[in-house]
Design a protein around this motif. Structure first.
Motif, PDB file in Angstrom:
ATOM      1  N   PRO A  87     -73.352  40.416   0.833  1.00  0.00           N
ATOM      2  CA  PRO A  87     -72.122  39.941   1.427  1.00  0.00           C
ATOM      3  C   PRO A  87     -71.862  38.480   1.136  1.00  0.00           C
ATOM      4  O   PRO A  87     -70.739  38.037   1.160  1.00  0.00           O
ATOM      5  CB  PRO A  87     -72.358  40.187   2.927  1.00  0.00           C
ATOM      6  CG  PRO A  87     -73.414  41.234   2.991  1.00  0.00           C
ATOM      7  CD  PRO A  87     -74.269  40.979   1.800  1.00  0.00           C
ATOM      8  N   VAL A  88     -72.915  37.694   0.902  1.00  0.00           N
ATOM      9  CA  VAL A  88     -72.764  36.273   0.644  1.00  0.00           C
ATOM     10  C   VAL A  88     -73.642  35.915  -0.535  1.00  0.00           C
ATOM     11  O   VAL A  88     -74.750  36.403  -0.669  1.00  0.00           O
ATOM     12  CB  VAL A  88     -73.218  35.433   1.869  1.00  0.00           C
ATOM     13  CG1 VAL A  88     -72.985  33.966   1.609  1.00  0.00           C
ATOM     14  CG2 VAL A  88     -72.500  35.877   3.110  1.00  0.00           C
ATOM     15  N   VAL A  89     -73.157  35.036  -1.404  1.00  0.00           N
ATOM     16  CA  VAL A  89     -73.948  34.570  -2.528  1.00  0.00           C
ATOM     17  C   VAL A  89     -74.555  33.231  -2.163  1.00  0.00           C
ATOM     18  O   VAL A  89     -73.848  32.253  -1.957  1.00  0.00           O
ATOM     19  CB  VAL A  89     -73.089  34.439  -3.796  1.00  0.00           C
ATOM     20  CG1 VAL A  89     -73.937  33.941  -4.941  1.00  0.00           C
ATOM     21  CG2 VAL A  89     -72.468  35.766  -4.142  1.00  0.00           C
ATOM     22  N   GLN A  90     -75.863  33.176  -2.043  1.00  0.00           N
ATOM     23  CA  GLN A  90     -76.519  31.932  -1.714  1.00  0.00           C
ATOM     24  C   GLN A  90     -77.083  31.323  -3.004  1.00  0.00           C
ATOM     25  O   GLN A  90     -78.243  31.499  -3.337  1.00  0.00           O
ATOM     26  CB  GLN A  90     -77.636  32.161  -0.695  1.00  0.00           C
ATOM     27  CG  GLN A  90     -77.121  32.655   0.636  1.00  0.00           C
ATOM     28  CD  GLN A  90     -78.180  32.560   1.695  1.00  0.00           C
ATOM     29  OE1 GLN A  90     -78.489  31.476   2.187  1.00  0.00           O
ATOM     30  NE2 GLN A  90     -78.750  33.686   2.050  1.00  0.00           N
ATOM     31  N   ASP A 112     -78.568  30.242   6.730  1.00  0.00           N
ATOM     32  CA  ASP A 112     -78.663  31.595   6.166  1.00  0.00           C
ATOM     33  C   ASP A 112     -77.401  32.380   6.523  1.00  0.00           C
ATOM     34  O   ASP A 112     -77.370  33.132   7.508  1.00  0.00           O
ATOM     35  CB  ASP A 112     -79.903  32.313   6.694  1.00  0.00           C
ATOM     36  CG  ASP A 112     -80.096  33.689   6.059  1.00  0.00           C
ATOM     37  OD1 ASP A 112     -79.319  34.040   5.141  1.00  0.00           O
ATOM     38  OD2 ASP A 112     -81.006  34.417   6.493  1.00  0.00           O
ATOM     39  N   PRO A 113     -76.339  32.250   5.750  1.00  0.00           N
ATOM     40  CA  PRO A 113     -75.082  32.931   6.088  1.00  0.00           C
ATOM     41  C   PRO A 113     -75.117  34.435   5.912  1.00  0.00           C
ATOM     42  O   PRO A 113     -74.166  35.128   6.299  1.00  0.00           O
ATOM     43  CB  PRO A 113     -74.073  32.281   5.135  1.00  0.00           C
ATOM     44  CG  PRO A 113     -74.892  31.845   3.970  1.00  0.00           C
ATOM     45  CD  PRO A 113     -76.221  31.444   4.530  1.00  0.00           C
ATOM     46  N   GLN A 114     -76.198  34.978   5.338  1.00  0.00           N
ATOM     47  CA  GLN A 114     -76.270  36.435   5.172  1.00  0.00           C
ATOM     48  C   GLN A 114     -76.636  37.158   6.463  1.00  0.00           C
ATOM     49  O   GLN A 114     -76.553  38.381   6.526  1.00  0.00           O
ATOM     50  CB  GLN A 114     -77.286  36.795   4.087  1.00  0.00           C
ATOM     51  CG  GLN A 114     -76.803  36.471   2.687  1.00  0.00           C
ATOM     52  CD  GLN A 114     -77.618  37.176   1.623  1.00  0.00           C
ATOM     53  OE1 GLN A 114     -78.562  37.884   1.933  1.00  0.00           O
ATOM     54  NE2 GLN A 114     -77.254  36.978   0.384  1.00  0.00           N
ATOM     55  N   LYS A 115     -76.995  36.432   7.491  1.00  0.00           N
ATOM     56  CA  LYS A 115     -77.429  37.093   8.723  1.00  0.00           C
ATOM     57  C   LYS A 115     -76.297  37.826   9.422  1.00  0.00           C
ATOM     58  O   LYS A 115     -76.508  38.852  10.055  1.00  0.00           O
ATOM     59  CB  LYS A 115     -78.077  36.079   9.668  1.00  0.00           C
ATOM     60  CG  LYS A 115     -79.500  35.696   9.254  1.00  0.00           C
ATOM     61  CD  LYS A 115     -80.197  34.922  10.354  1.00  0.00           C
ATOM     62  CE  LYS A 115     -81.656  34.693   9.986  1.00  0.00           C
ATOM     63  NZ  LYS A 115     -82.359  33.914  11.047  1.00  0.00           N
ATOM     64  N   ALA A 167     -74.167  32.266   9.710  1.00  0.00           N
ATOM     65  CA  ALA A 167     -73.092  33.252   9.596  1.00  0.00           C
ATOM     66  C   ALA A 167     -72.082  32.776   8.567  1.00  0.00           C
ATOM     67  O   ALA A 167     -71.931  31.569   8.332  1.00  0.00           O
ATOM     68  CB  ALA A 167     -72.396  33.454  10.942  1.00  0.00           C
ATOM     69  N   LEU A 168     -71.415  33.717   7.961  1.00  0.00           N
ATOM     70  CA  LEU A 168     -70.227  33.439   7.165  1.00  0.00           C
ATOM     71  C   LEU A 168     -69.038  33.571   8.115  1.00  0.00           C
ATOM     72  O   LEU A 168     -68.870  34.591   8.767  1.00  0.00           O
ATOM     73  CB  LEU A 168     -70.112  34.443   6.021  1.00  0.00           C
ATOM     74  CG  LEU A 168     -69.131  34.126   4.891  1.00  0.00           C
ATOM     75  CD1 LEU A 168     -69.559  32.883   4.148  1.00  0.00           C
ATOM     76  CD2 LEU A 168     -69.020  35.303   3.941  1.00  0.00           C
ATOM     77  N   ILE A 169     -68.231  32.531   8.234  1.00  0.00           N
ATOM     78  CA  ILE A 169     -67.144  32.483   9.213  1.00  0.00           C
ATOM     79  C   ILE A 169     -65.825  32.532   8.453  1.00  0.00           C
ATOM     80  O   ILE A 169     -65.500  31.619   7.687  1.00  0.00           O
ATOM     81  CB  ILE A 169     -67.241  31.205  10.069  1.00  0.00           C
ATOM     82  CG1 ILE A 169     -68.621  31.113  10.731  1.00  0.00           C
ATOM     83  CG2 ILE A 169     -66.140  31.190  11.127  1.00  0.00           C
ATOM     84  CD1 ILE A 169     -68.885  29.797  11.431  1.00  0.00           C
TER      85      ILE A 169
END
Length: 580
Positions: A27-30, A90-93, A157-159
């Motif tokens: 969901p997110v590219v880190q 860690d925005p993938q959480k 989180a990704l907001i």
């Protein structure tokens, strides 16, 4: 992310340039690389980086804005963090969506903002509902780094604005097995659009089912495995899934079940025709020495039922009929030959047995569909108050809801034994109608409040490893497509993860909307249907390719798709259903 899609809202200023996003992984590219722009989108949005002299509010506003980068990546957002905050974030959480642009407010210790209409998804992209009120105000401690303000701690989180989320994410499903490993169960998740769909779905599958569903689903993909890089899809449609980690011993049966999970999950990527799985560089051996596994494999685990009858069934002058929409005729069985005084029916998935509610609503009859089987019709339930239309699952259980004086009572019939089941949020309520998924893991009920309002809810049915029903989760409310609150007349399955909802506008005009079984709002890419005619019911099936019909007193109307054909039926036909 509630049922606000399509509302007239001010477009969020921070997303005016954002469009379809393409993840490099999950969901997110880190990663600090810019990534590639998807071939299916020519739009690119690189958010504004931090500027010298930015205020603390400017930095928080820029951080929120940077999470709408297109393609989806967190490179720019990390520039607004201190080095320590960057390493810890860690925005993938989870993913948080919000309805209105938040306004940063400076405080003694930093900056805070409050999210309006916020919802949350877990690390797999599964919808979790409204963000708890205590979590809607987010504090951003600030620090000076190299003479510039930076965020010293950010929520994991990704907001995202919900309008942007709707454009850039789509609902798909991860497929797990029921506790008996006899049928697959789809679990809806939201994933970013773009070229990395296979990688995103694979990573979600590797996470396994949610812990609270341990008695509802299970996975045969070993825990502890990760995707080493990404899932590469060749020009001829072969997806290579390189996994790393400790898989433990893999039996041939476990491999077969694991590959079925991968096949059903990855077939949602239209570019994939077959899959190959390797663990630590070693190919997973496939049955028969095959080198790849086709994504149409595992058909025997179809949650809609591989052998389920595609025909329609109904009642005409109290007798059972079956056939296609334009050819409904009597069945050659006891309930087709004689009028047993019944008002509603349910037919099992193989179309071999029928459950019928007596006209009084107080008893349930069962019998064979055709004359060739045991021709006896038995009364398996008596002394009820007001039985609703029965439902069958793939285990050949009959599900019942009795609208008793003290509220609904849920029960099921298995091997001619009737067992009660307490379903929190449904038992004791005023139930107008109900559905049970063919895989036997979901019970959907339409509740009517004392003020006349209607609520659609879903409970997960829990089973032991031997298939015995052991409980049910508390029912949770489902969101019905659209913002206008309308009465609900009938519900039916549209797909294994969505429900068609019939609501009358006027006596002669009705709207058919959708609801997702995970409770999430149905996005703007769904297809509600406005139909002229006095619709009294819906006949729907979760099986692909089977039409959803609106039922009037003298016709069946196709409700979805370009062909809205109308098929006349005899006015003496009072019930039309699919199996299940």
């Amino acid at each position: 992310m509630r049922a606000r899609y399509g509302a007239v809202l001010l477009l969020l200023a921070l997303t005016t340039a954002a469009c379809v996003g393409v993840p490099d992984s999950g969901p997110v590219v880190q990663t600090r690389s810019q990534g590639d722009i998807s071939s299916d989108s020519g739009i690119y949005f690189d958010p504004r980086p931090p500027q010298d002299g930015d205020s603390r509010s400017d930095i928080v506003r820029g951080f929120i804005n940077a999470m709408t980068a297109t393609p989806i990546r967190t490179t720019r957002a990390r520039e607004f963090l201190t080095a320590d905050a960057d390493a810890a974030w860690d925005p993938q959480k989870r993913t948080i969506t919000y309805a209105l642009t938040p306004t940063p407010r400076e405080t003694a210790n930093g900056v805070s903002l409050t999210l309006t209409g916020a919802d949350v998804l877990d690390s797999r992209g599964a919808w979790q509902g409204a963000l708890p009120e205590d979590d809607r105000t987010i504090a951003f401690p600030m620090s000076m780094e190299d003479g510039q303000w930076r965020i010293d701690s950010a929520p994991d989180a990704l907001i995202l604005p919900e309008t942007w989320f709707e454009r850039n994410y789509r609902q798909k499903s991860l497929y797990f097995f029921d506790p008996t490993a006899s049928t697959l169960v789809p679990e809806p998740v939201y994933v970013p659009t773009g070229q990395a769909l296979a990688t995103t779905l694979t990573r979600g599958l590797l996470m396994g089912p949610a812990g609270r569903l341990e008695r509802v689903t299970q996975s045969f993909v070993p825990r502890g495995l990760k995707v080493s890089v990404g899932v590469a899809v060749s020009d001829d449609g072969i997806a290579d899934i390189p996994l790393i980690g400790d898989a433990g011993p893999l039996t041939s049966n476990a491999v077969s079940l694991m590959m079925a999970q991968f096949a059903w999950t990855l077939r949602q990527d239209p570019t994939i025709e077959a899959i190959r799985v390797s663990i630590d560089g070693a190919p997973v051996p496939l049955p028969g020495g095959a080198t790849s596994y086709r994504v149409d494999g595992g058909a025997e685990y179809d949650p809609a039922g591989l052998q389920a009858s595609p025909l329609l069934y109904g009642l005409q002058d109290g007798r059972l009929v079956s056939g296609t929409a334009n050819a409904l005729g009597p069945v050659d069985g006891p309930l087709g030959n004689d009028d047993y005084g019944v008002r509603s029916i349910g037919v099992n998935l193989e179309a071999s047995r029928v459950a019928a509610v007596a006209t009084s609503g107080t008893s349930l009859l069962t019998g064979p569909l055709t004359e060739g089987d045991d021709g006896r019709v038995d009364t398996v339930v008596s002394g009820a108050t007001d039985l609703l239309r029965p439902a069958w699952d793939l285990a050949d259980r009959i599900w019942l809801v009795d609208r008793a004086e003290g509220g609904a009572r849920v029960s099921y019939v298995e091997d001619d034994t009737v067992s009660s089941l307490r379903v929190p949020g449904i038992t004791g309520e005023r139930v107008r109608s109900f559905l049970v998924s063919r895989d036997g893991t979901r019970l959907v009920a339409l509740l009517r409040g004392r003020s006349g309002t209607y609520t659609l809810v879903v409970s997960r049915i829990e089973h032991g490893s031997a298939g015995r029903v052991v409980g049910a989760t508390r029912a949770e409310e489902l969101s019905v497509e659209g913002e206008i609150q309308l009465p609900i007349r009938a519900i039916a399955w549209r797909t294994p993860t969505s429900i068609a909802v019939l609501s009358p506008f006027t006596p002669s005009v009705a709207q058919v909307r959708l609801a997702s079984v995970d409770g999430s709002p149905v996005g703007s890419d769904s297809s509600s249907s406005t139909v002229e005619g006095r619709l009294r019911d819906i006949a729907g099936s979760p099986a692909a390719g089977e039409e959803t019909y609106g039922v009037t007193s003298n016709s069946l109307i196709v409700l979805f798709g370009a062909d809205r054909r109308i098929t006349p039926i005899d006015e003496s036909i009072t019930e039309v259903v699919y199996v299940g």
